[in-house]
Design a protein around this motif. Structure first.
Motif, PDB file in Angstrom:
ATOM      1  N   ASP A  84       0.831  -1.203   0.000  1.00 26.41           N
ATOM      2  CA  ASP A  84       0.000   0.000   0.000  1.00 26.41           C
ATOM      3  C   ASP A  84       0.870   1.259   0.000  1.00 26.41           C
ATOM      4  OD1 ASP A  84      -2.156   1.695   0.139  1.00 26.41           O
ATOM      5  OD2 ASP A  84      -2.953   0.911   2.001  1.00 26.41           O
ATOM      6  N   ALA A  88       1.054   4.147  -2.941  1.00 27.35           N
ATOM      7  CA  ALA A  88       0.706   5.525  -2.613  1.00 27.35           C
ATOM      8  C   ALA A  88       1.818   6.503  -2.960  1.00 27.35           C
ATOM      9  CB  ALA A  88       0.359   5.636  -1.128  1.00 27.35           C
ATOM     10  N   ALA A 256       2.586   5.768   8.083  1.00 25.44           N
ATOM     11  CA  ALA A 256       2.152   7.085   7.625  1.00 25.44           C
ATOM     12  C   ALA A 256       3.234   8.130   7.841  1.00 25.44           C
ATOM     13  CB  ALA A 256       0.867   7.490   8.342  1.00 25.44           C
ATOM     14  N   GLY A 264       2.202  11.895  -2.202  1.00 26.69           N
ATOM     15  CA  GLY A 264       1.253  10.805  -2.010  1.00 26.69           C
ATOM     16  C   GLY A 264       1.099  10.381  -0.565  1.00 26.69           C
ATOM     17  N   SER A 266       0.332  12.218   2.127  1.00 27.90           N
ATOM     18  CA  SER A 266      -0.835  12.787   2.793  1.00 27.90           C
ATOM     19  C   SER A 266      -2.106  12.052   2.387  1.00 27.90           C
ATOM     20  CB  SER A 266      -0.956  14.280   2.488  1.00 27.90           C
ATOM     21  OG  SER A 266      -1.068  14.504   1.094  1.00 27.90           O
ATOM     22  N   ALA A 267      -2.202  11.661   1.114  1.00 26.10           N
ATOM     23  CA  ALA A 267      -3.369  10.904   0.656  1.00 26.10           C
ATOM     24  C   ALA A 267      -3.414   9.538   1.332  1.00 26.10           C
ATOM     25  CB  ALA A 267      -3.333  10.749  -0.857  1.00 26.10           C
ATOM     26  N   PHE A 268      -2.252   8.891   1.493  1.00 26.34           N
ATOM     27  CA  PHE A 268      -2.182   7.612   2.212  1.00 26.34           C
ATOM     28  C   PHE A 268      -2.716   7.786   3.627  1.00 26.34           C
ATOM     29  CE2 PHE A 268       0.018   4.956   5.270  1.00 26.34           C
ATOM     30  CZ  PHE A 268      -0.132   3.676   4.757  1.00 26.34           C
ATOM     31  N   GLU A 270      -4.652  10.126   4.960  1.00 28.26           N
ATOM     32  CA  GLU A 270      -6.062  10.467   5.041  1.00 28.26           C
ATOM     33  C   GLU A 270      -6.955   9.290   4.638  1.00 28.26           C
ATOM     34  OE1 GLU A 270      -6.178  14.088   2.797  1.00 28.26           O
ATOM     35  OE2 GLU A 270      -4.853  15.098   4.251  1.00 28.26           O
ATOM     36  N   ARG A 271      -6.501   8.467   3.701  1.00 29.95           N
ATOM     37  CA  ARG A 271      -7.280   7.297   3.299  1.00 29.95           C
ATOM     38  C   ARG A 271      -7.389   6.294   4.440  1.00 29.95           C
ATOM     39  NH1 ARG A 271      -5.028   3.173   0.550  1.00 29.95           N
ATOM     40  NH2 ARG A 271      -3.379   4.515  -0.247  1.00 29.95           N
ATOM     41  N   HIS A 272      -6.355   6.258   5.293  1.00 33.61           N
ATOM     42  CA  HIS A 272      -6.359   5.332   6.429  1.00 33.61           C
ATOM     43  C   HIS A 272      -6.865   5.975   7.721  1.00 33.61           C
ATOM     44  CE1 HIS A 272      -4.414   1.776   4.674  1.00 33.61           C
ATOM     45  NE2 HIS A 272      -3.734   2.622   3.923  1.00 33.61           N
ATOM     46  N   GLY A 273      -7.379   7.196   7.636  1.00 33.40           N
ATOM     47  CA  GLY A 273      -7.906   7.854   8.820  1.00 33.40           C
ATOM     48  C   GLY A 273      -6.845   8.282   9.817  1.00 33.40           C
TER      49      GLY A 273
END
Length: 297
Positions: A84, A88, A256, A264, A266-268, A270-273
């Protein structure tokens, strides 16, 4: 509360639990000897498997002789998250970066002798596989789980303490920590001045991990080298200097915190909360830290 401090896997640990009454004298004591031995045992087992700094580790043996072996207990969880991370960050973070780090001087002997940039194996999922209970390395390469391995080990120790009946506990491994019980306030160290903090995070029943380029840094090309390399180039990152991440588990927070050095990341997060904060090398703060973090002006 009682704190047990020790050194392992190249960093300082602190395990905090409610005080326990020693049966022999009535005095207050830290963890019983049996629990300490169990904790040190799982740390050593993890290190003996995944440390690229040990001559007797599994990853060192695989680098010398690529082969298929029974998959270690943590392989699937860590390598699936690496998959993952790699997706990302477009390959900037991946587990075959060990040779890249060694080439820059962050090797088993801590030589800090920079031998130049060495990109990692690009098709790492073709070279490394984990399925059907087996771990297979098909090309000479040095596995490095530094992007999330310490967080994974914090989770293991935290879980072991829970199995001993410690509902309230804090496990801190060099600033990567996981908490169960009452809220804990944690200072966020300024990467350019360890005596200062950029803010405070309050965490409860969750984990906080941090990473900074001033940690594990040494003289080298372009004004200095550090441990956060782009696996695609073998070059150290130059735009982000520190990251912080809050997640339910330390492995995810650790992953994270590593991803946030790259496009990429920050998107990782935020996608994982994951709540996050990072500092650029020119001192700006960026993030989605939420209510848990108080940033000082």
């Amino acid at each position: 509360m009682s704190a047990w401090r020790f050194d392992a896997i190249g960093t300082s640990w602190e395990v905090v639990t409610p005080e326990i009454r020693a049966e022999d004298s009535g005095r207050r004591a830290t963890l019983p000897d049996g629990e300490r031995r169990a904790i040190l045992g799982v740390i050593d087992d993890f290190d003996r498997t995944w440390s690229r700094f040990r001559a007797d580790s599994l990853v060192t043996a695989l680098a010398a002789r690529p082969q298929e072996v029974p998959a270690p207990q943590d392989a699937a969880a860590m390598l699936e998250l690496y998959r993952d991370l790699s997706a990302a960050t477009a390959g900037a973070v991946q587990p075959l970066v060990g040779d890249s780090l060694a080439a820059r001087g962050y090797d088993a002997g801590y030589s800090f002798d920079d031998r130049g940039a060495r990109p990692a194996v690009a098709d790492w999922t073709g070279a490394l596989s984990w399925d059907d209970g087996a771990l297979a390395l098909r090309t000479p390469a040095l596995i490095d789980v530094g992007a999330l391995g310490k967080g994974r080990l914090v989770d293991i120790v935290h879980g072991l303490l829970g199995s001993f009946g410690h509902a309230t506990r804090v496990v801190d491994a060099g600033g990567d920590l996981r908490v169960s019980g009452p809220p804990v306030r944690v200072a966020l160290e300024h990467p350019y001045d360890p005596a200062r903090a950029i803010g405070v995070a309050t965490i409860q029943d969750e984990a906080l991990c941090a990473s900074a380029t001033n940690r594990r840094a040494w003289p080298g090309a372009h004004g200095g080298l550090h441990h956060v390399l782009d696996a695609r180039t073998g070059e150290p990152v130059r735009t982000i200097t520190a990251t912080w991440a809050i997640a339910p588990e330390a492995m995810l927070a650790d992953a994270a915190a590593t991803a946030l050095f790259f496009e990429g990341g920050s998107a990782f997060a935020e996608r994982h909360g994951v709540e996050w904060l990072r500092m650029t090398t020119d001192g700006r703060l960026e993030g989605a830290a939420g209510s848990r973090v108080e940033v000082f002006a």
